[in-house]
Each structure stands twice: as structure tokens, then as C-alpha cells.
Design an enzyme around this catalytic site. Structure first.
Site, mmCIF file in Angstrom:
data_model
loop_
_atom_site.group_PDB
_atom_site.id
_atom_site.type_symbol
_atom_site.label_atom_id
_atom_site.label_comp_id
_atom_site.label_asym_id
_atom_site.label_seq_id
_atom_site.Cartn_x
_atom_site.Cartn_y
_atom_site.Cartn_z
ATOM 1 N N ASP A 114 1.158 -0.983 0.062
ATOM 2 C CA ASP A 114 0.165 0.232 0.145
ATOM 3 C C ASP A 114 0.671 1.409 -0.224
ATOM 4 O O ASP A 114 1.014 2.814 1.311
ATOM 5 C CB ASP A 114 -1.292 0.176 1.732
ATOM 6 N N LEU A 115 1.578 0.641 -0.808
ATOM 7 C CA LEU A 115 3.218 2.467 -1.156
ATOM 8 C C LEU A 115 2.207 3.937 -1.804
ATOM 9 O O LEU A 115 2.501 3.479 -3.553
ATOM 10 C CB LEU A 115 4.102 1.844 -1.535
ATOM 11 N N GLU A 116 1.622 4.426 -1.832
ATOM 12 C CA GLU A 116 1.163 5.925 -2.185
ATOM 13 C C GLU A 116 2.125 6.544 -2.132
ATOM 14 O O GLU A 116 1.827 7.585 -3.056
ATOM 15 C CB GLU A 116 -0.050 6.313 -0.986
ATOM 16 N N ASN A 117 3.538 6.643 -2.340
ATOM 17 C CA ASN A 117 4.185 7.256 -2.168
ATOM 18 C C ASN A 117 4.614 7.344 -3.537
ATOM 19 O O ASN A 117 6.532 7.352 -3.778
ATOM 20 C CB ASN A 117 5.093 7.868 -0.635
#
Length: 546
Positions: free
Chosen positions: A370-373
Site C-alpha cells: 500500500d505504497l501511496e508515495n
């Protein structure tokens, strides 16, 4: 390193023709180059050749222009070329004394060569060559610039020599039909050839590759060579890898599953022990693992104080109890504020090793990305394959990209999902906090409708993921996200539209996907705060899909 690259564009070259650009491959940093507004830097990945490339990032009113003044010969014709990747990229020359030139390309997920020609004026002894991006667009990468033609007297990069054989060849992951390899970069190399049992099977520009189409439970030998315009190196030392037994990967989960995130913190939602998570959830993603000071590595720290004195031993026991009830408990990496940098072979290994250590310590069944960057598709794929090689076919691997991350197969998140498709359980895209987005029919849809869910899911379903690897991610209540909440009825209608072709809005898929995996929510805690309205409505509906 790049002198011979332009030969195909200028026709037969005279002996005096050279690449007049200096530091054309950015191997010496930005030496010889000037970038506007400090927009440029050099990076080790991605590169087209050698060990470095330019990364330039437009910001505000700056278009990330990087330029070099090159000595040229008057009254001569030159071929200008460069390899680019990423956001919009322009290549050009000014001060030619005749007609200045430029060329450009829209965003590209892989290296693409730009090329143009110009003729210098009767008294022109130097020109300025440049690259730049475009306002509001993503960063671009550039490498192996060439100003090829008569020697202007300023000197340039030396002609390439045959590179050395690669070292450090290792097996980074296996499946029943593939083997993933990684090796060390070779100075001066522009590409690499991979050999299986003595036969060349693929060519790549990076320092990793996945060889597919292999037989299950079979041993293979691999070697790698380095290449550039001067030729091919000798072969590396060999490594042997054995594919796993036949299996679909993705762990053993129900055909139609509900995923819920469990909060390891108190943000105003109902504080839960894991044992209190509602029974409708098949996959429970523990949020979140945290980055450490070691690049790529993550750790998990139970927030005992924030969770009312919940102890690590109680947490571990609750994981085992959930698993005994047929549930999967995985650890989620990232979240809105989480940044985990997996951008080279070392950090990929750190990620795989640290996640596997958490699986052993707590009993987690797998990992959620869940890497949103941002993430690096090459090395995250490498990390996940390495993890799968350690954990085996029981690994549960999920992802929770934002809507923007899955708009195109050229996006890094989408690429990562496709790269690890054979070990991937489900991608639960977040249909919230995103505003309007394009559907697979090219029309714009606003979040909060059945059409938004179905037309965006269609991109994944038609872009290479199996229906069983696609889930719909929604907030459990209006408090769970800043925007994008829809009632459980809308979620169920979208599930019906995709699996049965009923209850659709204005968008109706060309076909149905009865194997669609299901739905996800943020979070089990916000669901509890709202009286479990989401799981009580969506859970039975998912489990009743065809």
C-alpha cells in the site's frame, strides 16, 4: 560509450565523426551540464547504459531544462539523439546558425530514442543542446546523449570498449514457470543478454530479468553477458535454479473474498483487538509496517498503548485464532504517509528479508503493498519474487494502489502487479480520495457512482490482471476517507454489474467477470464504528457471487 549509437541515423560516417557531447551518459554526475532551477540530478536506476542517467523534475513554471554547450565544426551536419523515459521529454539544439531543431515524446514507460539533425552555420563553432520536460508533468529521465558528426575540437566521450563480464549473478525468486535473476551493473554496458542452459533467451537494459515459460520442478542453469556498441562480454559465472511445483500462487483464499484493514493505532475509529474483527472478513491486513533506517527494510511495532494495553502475545494468539477460523492475516506496508524505498538490488533484498522475518515472528500469511508515495516496478517486483521464494506458494500477496496508479499499464504499480501476476492474490484499488478518472471506454467518471467502480475496474480486467486478482476498495463509512464513500448498495451493484451484467449504470462492460475476487474496505475499525453496516451488507453479497 555512445559514439556508435547514431550511425544508423546519419548514414555512412567519416573517420573524423565523433560524439561531440561530453559526459554524454551522465557517468560523471552533471559535469558539463546545467539544469534550470536545480531540477536535475543523476540516478542509478533507471539507466539506459552505464551506471547513471539524468533525472529532471519540472516544478511550477520550470520545465526542468538541462543543457550543454558543445563544440562543433562550421558548415557541418550533426545527428542529435538521446534516450528518454518517464514524463514528457524534449530534445533540441539552439544557436546552430541555421535552423534550430527540437523533437519530443509523451510519457514513456520504457527507454525511447529521440533523434533529429541540424546543420551549423558558416561561422558557428558551438551549439547548445538541451533536454527538458513539460509543466505539471512527471519527471523525465535521459541518458546516452549524442551529438554525432565532424569533430568540433572540444573533445567528447571516448569510443566504447567491450564491457567486462557481469558479476554477482544470483537467483532472486522462482515460481512454477519462471526464474528471476539479478546481477551487478557493468561499467560501460548498455544492455545484458541472459542465457539459459547455454542458449540466449532474453535481452534487457537493467540488472535483473525474469525468464518465463519454464517447466515446473525443473533445474536450469543461467549465465549473463554485458553488451554495448563495441560488442558482447564473456559470460558470467553460472547459477542453477529449480522451479517450484505447479501452483497458481497467491495463497489459499476463498474464490470470492472480503479484505479489511485493521488499524494498529487509534484515530477515532473503534479500537479493536484482532479477535474482534468481524467474521465477514477473509483477509485481514494489519496496518502498517514501518520503514527502518536500513533501505528497503520494514518492521512492525504493535501500538499496545494506543490499543488499550493489547500485548504482543495476545496479538500473536489472535492471529493464530483467526487463521484457525480460515482467515488470512497479512501485514500491510505503507499507507498514506508510509514511504519505503525499494530502488536497487540491495534494498529489494532487505525488503524481502525483513517481511519474511515478520511473517516468521508474528505468523503473518503474507504482505499487502500500500505504497501511496511511489514505487520502483523493477525492484519491488524483484523483492516480491524473492519473498515468494522464501515463503512458498502459500504466500498471500495483495496490493492497494490509488486510482491514478492503475490508469495505465505503463504506471509503475500496474507494471509491478503484472510482473508478479503468477504469485499475486488480489489488487484492491482504492476507489476513493481520487476525484474524476478515466474509465476503460475513455470517458471520465466521477467517484461515488456504480459507473466509477465498474469502468475503472475494467481497465485492470482488460489490462492483463485475472478477474480473480481484482477487488473493489471502498471506505466503510464517511469517516473512513476524505471522499469517495458510497453506500454498500452501490458496491453490491458494481459487483453484480461486473460478475453478472446486472445492476449496471450507464457503463456496461462488454463481458462479465464471474471470477472477480471481491471487495476491500478501509477499515474494520471504521466499519465497527458504523455498526458493521459495510461488512454486514457487502460481506454476504461477495460470498454469494457466482
Amino acid at each position: 560509450m555512445v559514439a556508435a549509437l547514431a550511425l544508423g541515423f546519419a548514414g555512412p560516417a567519416s573517420a573524423a565523426d565523433v560524439n561531440n557531447a561530453k559526459n554524454a551518459g551522465f557517468e560523471s554526475g552533471l559535469s558539463g551540464w546545467t539544469c534550470s532551477a536545480s531540477s536535475g540530478t543523476t540516478v542509478s536506476s533507471p539507466v539506459h547504459g552505464g551506471s547513471a542517467a539524468l533525472k529532471a523534475t519540472p516544478a511550477g513554471q520550470d520545465n526542468a531544462r538541462c543543457a550543454q554547450t558543445v563544440a562543433v565544426k562550421p558548415g557541418s551536419t550533426y545527428t542529435l539523439s538521446a534516450w528518454v523515459q518517464g514524463g514528457y521529454a524534449y530534445l533540441g539544439a539552439t544557436g546552430t546558425g541555421t535552423t534550430d531543431v527540437s523533437t519530443w515524446t509523451p510519457d514513456s514507460a520504457s527507454w525511447k530514442q529521440l533523434t533529429t539533425t541540424f546543420t551549423t552555420g558558416a561561422s558557428t563553432t558551438s551549439v547548445t543542446v538541451y533536454t527538458h520536460g513539460w509543466y505539471g508533468q512527471a519527471a523525465y529521465f535521459a541518458d546516452d546523449v549524442s551529438v554525432f558528426g565532424p569533430d568540433g575540437g572540444g573533445g567528447g566521450d571516448p569510443a566504447p570498449t567491450v564491457p567486462a563480464a557481469p558479476g554477482g549473478l544470483t537467483v532472486s525468486g522462482t515460481s512454477s514457470s519462471s526464474v528471476s535473476l539479478a546481477w551487478n551493473a557493468v561499467s560501460g554496458a548498455t544492455g545484458y543478454n541472459v542465457y539459459r542452459d547455454g542458449t540466449k533467451v532474453t535481452a534487457v537494459t537493467g540488472t535483473s530479468a525474469t525468464v518465463t515459460g519454464l517447466a515446473a520442478s525443473t533445474s536450469y542453469s543461467f549465465q549473463v553477458t554485458a553488451t554495448n556498441a563495441a560488442g558482447e562480454s564473456g559470460r558470467s559465472g553460472s547459477v542453477t535454479a529449480r522451479t517450484t511445483a505447479t501452483g497458481s500462487g497467491g495463497g489459499s483464499v476463498p474464490k470470492h473474498a472480503v479484505t479489511g484493514y485493521w488499524q494498529n493505532f487509534n484515530n477515532g475509529a473503534t479500537v479493536q483487538k484482532l479477535s474482534a474483527v468481524q467474521s465477514q472478513y477473509d483477509i485481514i491486513a494489519v496496518a502498517f509496517a514501518d520503514a527502518t533506517t536500513t533501505p528497503g527494510a520494514v518492521t512492525f511495532n504493535l501500538d499496545s498503548a494506543g490499543l488499550g494495553g493489547y500485548t504482543v502475545d495476545q496479538f500473536k494468539a489472535d492471529i493464530r485464532a483467526k487463521q484457525a477460523a480460515g482467515k488470512k492475516v497479512i501485514v500491510s506496508v505503507g499507507g498514506q504517509n508510509g514511504t519505503v524505498a525499494v530502488n536497487d538490488t540491495a534494498s529489494a533484498a532487505n525488503f524481502a528479508n525483513s517481511v519474511y522475518a515478520l511473517m516468521q515472528t508474528y505468523g503473518f500469511d503474507g504482505v499487502d503493498i500500500d505504497l501511496e508515495n511511489g514505487l520502483n516496478a523493477t525492484y519491488m517486483s524483484q523483492a516480491l519474487r524473492s519473498l515468494a521464494a522464501k515463503a512458498g506458494s502459500s504466500l498471500v500477496l495483495t496490493m492497494a494502489p490509488q486510482t491514478i496508479d492503475m490508469q495505465s499499464t505503463s504506471n509503475a504499480y500496474f507494471q509491478t502487479a503484472l510482473n508478479v501476476k503468477d504469485i499475486l492474490t488480489v489488487v484492491n484499488m482504492q476507489y476513493y480520495n481520487s476525484g474524476s478518472m478515466l474509465g476503460c471506454d475513455g470517458k471520465v467518471y466521477s467517484q461515488g457512482s456504480v459507473d466509477f467502480l465498474t469502468a475503472l475496474a475494467c481497465i485492470q480486467l482488460e489490462g492483463g490482471l485475472s478477474p480473480s486478482q481484482v477487488g473493489l476498495g471502498l471506505p466503510a463509512s464517511t469517516s473512513g476517507a476524505g471522499s469517495g464513500y458510497v453506500s454498500p448498495t452501490v458496491v453490491n451493484n458494481a459487483l453484480d454489474c461486473l460478475t453478472r451484467g446486472t445492476n449496471c449504470g450507464s457503463f456496461k462492460p462488454a463481458r462479465t467477470y464471474p471470477d472477480l475476487r471481491g471487495a476491500m474496505t478501509w477499515s474494520t475499525n471504521w466499519d465497527a464504528s458504523a455498526g458493521n453496516a459495510w461488512s454486514n451488507a457487502v460481506g454476504p453479497h461477495v460470498h454469494g457471487l457466482p
